[in-house]
Design a protein around this motif. Structure first.
Motif, PDB file in Angstrom:
ATOM      1  N   HIS A 208       0.828  -1.216   0.000  1.00 35.69           N
ATOM      2  CA  HIS A 208       0.000   0.000   0.000  1.00 35.69           C
ATOM      3  C   HIS A 208       0.862   1.264   0.000  1.00 35.69           C
ATOM      4  CE1 HIS A 208      -3.513  -2.513   0.991  1.00 35.69           C
ATOM      5  NE2 HIS A 208      -4.209  -1.486   0.563  1.00 35.69           N
ATOM      6  N   GLN A 209       2.035   1.215   0.633  1.00 34.83           N
ATOM      7  CA  GLN A 209       2.897   2.396   0.698  1.00 34.83           C
ATOM      8  C   GLN A 209       3.482   2.760  -0.666  1.00 34.83           C
ATOM      9  OE1 GLN A 209       3.374   4.392   3.426  1.00 34.83           O
ATOM     10  NE2 GLN A 209       1.769   3.136   4.366  1.00 34.83           N
ATOM     11  N   LEU A 210       3.436   1.824  -1.621  1.00 32.74           N
ATOM     12  CA  LEU A 210       3.958   2.117  -2.960  1.00 32.74           C
ATOM     13  C   LEU A 210       3.113   3.158  -3.683  1.00 32.74           C
ATOM     14  CD1 LEU A 210       4.917  -1.482  -4.175  1.00 32.74           C
ATOM     15  CD2 LEU A 210       6.405   0.262  -3.167  1.00 32.74           C
ATOM     16  N   TYR A 211       1.880   3.373  -3.229  1.00 29.35           N
ATOM     17  CA  TYR A 211       1.043   4.423  -3.813  1.00 29.35           C
ATOM     18  C   TYR A 211       1.764   5.766  -3.823  1.00 29.35           C
ATOM     19  CZ  TYR A 211      -3.383   1.717  -3.631  1.00 29.35           C
ATOM     20  OH  TYR A 211      -4.389   0.817  -3.831  1.00 29.35           O
ATOM     21  N   ARG A 212       2.610   6.007  -2.823  1.00 29.07           N
ATOM     22  CA  ARG A 212       3.217   7.330  -2.642  1.00 29.07           C
ATOM     23  C   ARG A 212       4.525   7.505  -3.417  1.00 29.07           C
ATOM     24  NH1 ARG A 212       1.338   6.832   3.128  1.00 29.07           N
ATOM     25  NH2 ARG A 212      -0.376   8.324   3.327  1.00 29.07           N
ATOM     26  N   PHE A 213       4.900   6.516  -4.220  1.00 24.28           N
ATOM     27  CA  PHE A 213       6.157   6.620  -4.968  1.00 24.28           C
ATOM     28  C   PHE A 213       5.908   6.708  -6.467  1.00 24.28           C
ATOM     29  CE2 PHE A 213       7.490   4.801  -0.948  1.00 24.28           C
ATOM     30  CZ  PHE A 213       8.676   5.477  -0.692  1.00 24.28           C
ATOM     31  N   ASP A 234      -5.916  -4.748  -8.506  1.00 24.53           N
ATOM     32  CA  ASP A 234      -5.247  -4.154  -9.669  1.00 24.53           C
ATOM     33  C   ASP A 234      -4.566  -2.838  -9.320  1.00 24.53           C
ATOM     34  OD1 ASP A 234      -6.059  -6.245 -11.252  1.00 24.53           O
ATOM     35  OD2 ASP A 234      -7.812  -5.206 -12.060  1.00 24.53           O
ATOM     36  N   SER A 235      -5.148  -2.084  -8.376  1.00 23.77           N
ATOM     37  CA  SER A 235      -4.571  -0.786  -8.034  1.00 23.77           C
ATOM     38  C   SER A 235      -3.217  -0.943  -7.346  1.00 23.77           C
ATOM     39  CB  SER A 235      -5.527   0.020  -7.153  1.00 23.77           C
ATOM     40  OG  SER A 235      -5.646  -0.548  -5.870  1.00 23.77           O
ATOM     41  N   LEU A 236      -3.046  -2.006  -6.538  1.00 20.41           N
ATOM     42  CA  LEU A 236      -1.747  -2.244  -5.904  1.00 20.41           C
ATOM     43  C   LEU A 236      -0.704  -2.657  -6.940  1.00 20.41           C
ATOM     44  CD1 LEU A 236      -2.706  -4.079  -2.576  1.00 20.41           C
ATOM     45  CD2 LEU A 236      -1.830  -1.760  -2.838  1.00 20.41           C
TER      46      LEU A 236
END
Length: 457
Positions: A208-213, A234-236
């Protein structure tokens, strides 16, 4: 933000202004190089969230400070609200890291011959910026096989992220990586973390933290690719692609690839390294099945007449520690109350995904301060306890997929000092998942024996 604003916290990240902890305006010099983008992207007349790529729909009577017709993404709202009027801030990844002191890798262990082969394949994949899947049975030593590849990436001044869908996996991996690379800057990112974000060369994070990169990582390693929620979200998977650079290496890790990945491996559509045996040369414990009729009611109403209860007493008498997996939180809480009545003098706890005290309880089990631990599937993977047996109550429940049952069985026999362990699936009727899980474990043992990798029988 103040003139002393640390711009490095924006390197390789794509974040909203309210996600930044420092207050004030950006400096003029920083604004000249700052990349900004809108909260939504339009494609074919539809709006999508820039952060998670989910479609965005109008929300009636939505009040917004922009005082215009507005809406927001409900998919990734737990990371902070992305509105139509939102602005994302980004600085390109410059790979400016504090130089690690020699020796970079402090791990002094030795790899087995099959681990050495896989390790070298990973190194070459990283050097060539390619993609590879490492299929290694639970307890094969996947983390140790990564060390040479990570060291190679560090020496090439690459930025590295090891991500997992599970917080518990991240919390177990982080100290092992820190011990292996003590002079490399590192941070652990997960929901509810206490420390503030800092720019580091090595990142351990939940998926989930990959959203911010955004285009941050030269090497992205995703552990447990078959785990919930990554496998079905799919969003992850979009976030993981967005987080790595266009020229980068991607490593997938799993003990239980789904049928799609197994087909890709079989058809040579993805490079793979397959390890069917544990590093200590012992076979995987093969689960046995035990019929426990009407287990949901009998274990709560009259537990002392059940096979599960008799087995628990047997293990406690022999001072053998164990995990008890149950299918859901509500039933587990009821069962815990019953157990505290019938075995009041034993030390045990229960853990689940919503348990705020989970970290302490898992550590207590790891430190051998508990006789046993009740758990949902939250501990099915990524955690290691020395010398334990495993009981699965209600293995016929639909929550237990083939992958979950294989992973649960993999909690036993992981240590070279205690390479065996008992795994029991209690059920009220055999399911396809139970049959396939046992078949998969037996198949890996067969392949390992045929390669001469099981030497301790």
């Amino acid at each position: 933000m103040r003139e002393c604003f640390d711009k490095s916290i924006l390197f390789g990240r794509e974040v909203l202004k309210q996600e930044l902890t420092e207050e004030s305006d950006f400096t003029e010099e920083l604004e000249l190089r700052l990349e900004t983008s809108t909260g939504f992207i339009k494609r074919n007349g539809k709006e999508y969230c820039r952060r998670c790529n989910a479609p965005v729909y109008p929300i009636e009577q939505n009040q917004c400070y922009c005082k215009q017709p507005c809406t927001y993404c409900t998919k990734c709202i737990q990371m902070g609200k992305v509105r139509r009027c939102s602005t994302f801030y980004h600085l390109p990844e410059p790979n400016i890291f504090q130089k690690a002191a020699e020796p970079i890798l402090h791990w002094k262990g030795r790899l087995s011959s099959q681990q050495e082969i896989a390790s070298e394949e990973l190194v070459q994949t990283i050097k060539k910026n390619e993609t590879r899947l490492l299929w290694a049975v639970a307890g094969a030593g996947k983390t140790e096989m990564l060390f040479s590849g990570i060291e190679t990436a560090i020496r090439q001044n690459k930025r590295i992220c090891l991500a997992s869908p599970r917080v518990d996996v991240c919390l177990e991996l982080a100290p092992r990586l820190k011990n292996a690379f003590p002079t490399v800057t590192m941070i652990v990112l997960y929901g509810g973390m206490e420390e503030a974000y800092t720019y580091t060369q090595l990142v351990v994070a939940t998926t989930h933290q990959l959203y911010r990169f955004k285009e941050a990582f030269d090497l992205l390693i995703i552990d447990e690719i078959d785990a919930f929620p990554f496998r079905l979200d799919d969003s992850l998977q979009f976030a993981s692609e967005k987080a790595r650079k266009k020229e980068s290496a991607l490593i997938y890790l799993t003990a239980t690839p789904d049928r799609i990945y197994q087909k890709k491996i079989k058809e040579n559509k993805i490079q793979s390294s397959i390890l069917p045996a544990r590093y200590h040369g012992h076979a995987l414990p093969v689960p046995v099945t035990v019929k426990e009729n009407n287990w949901k009611e009998r274990l709560l109403k009259n537990p002392m007449k059940t096979k599960v209860y008799r087995k628990i007493l047997e293990l406690l008498k022999s001072e053998k520690r164990f995990l008890v997996f149950v299918p859901n939180i509500k039933w587990m809480e009821q069962f815990e109350c019953i157990l505290r009545e019938v075995i009041p003098k034993k030390k045990f706890e229960s853990v689940h995904s919503e348990d705020s005290d989970r970290k302490r309880k898992v550590q207590a089990m790891r430190d051998q301060k508990l006789d046993f631990l009740l758990t949902t599937t939250i501990l099915e993977r990524g955690v290691t306890f020395i010398d334990i047996d495993v009981l699965v109550i209600g293995a016929d429940d639909q929550i237990y997929t083939e992958s979950a049952l294989v992973q649960i069985a993999g909690r036993a026999g992981r240590s070279p000092d205690y390479p065996s362990g008992e795994v029991i699936y209690y059920h009220d009727g055999l399911t396809i998942a139970i049959k396939r899980a046992i078949k998969q474990i037996k198949r890996m043992n067969h392949i390992a024996r045929s390669r001469g990798l099981i030497k301790n029988e």
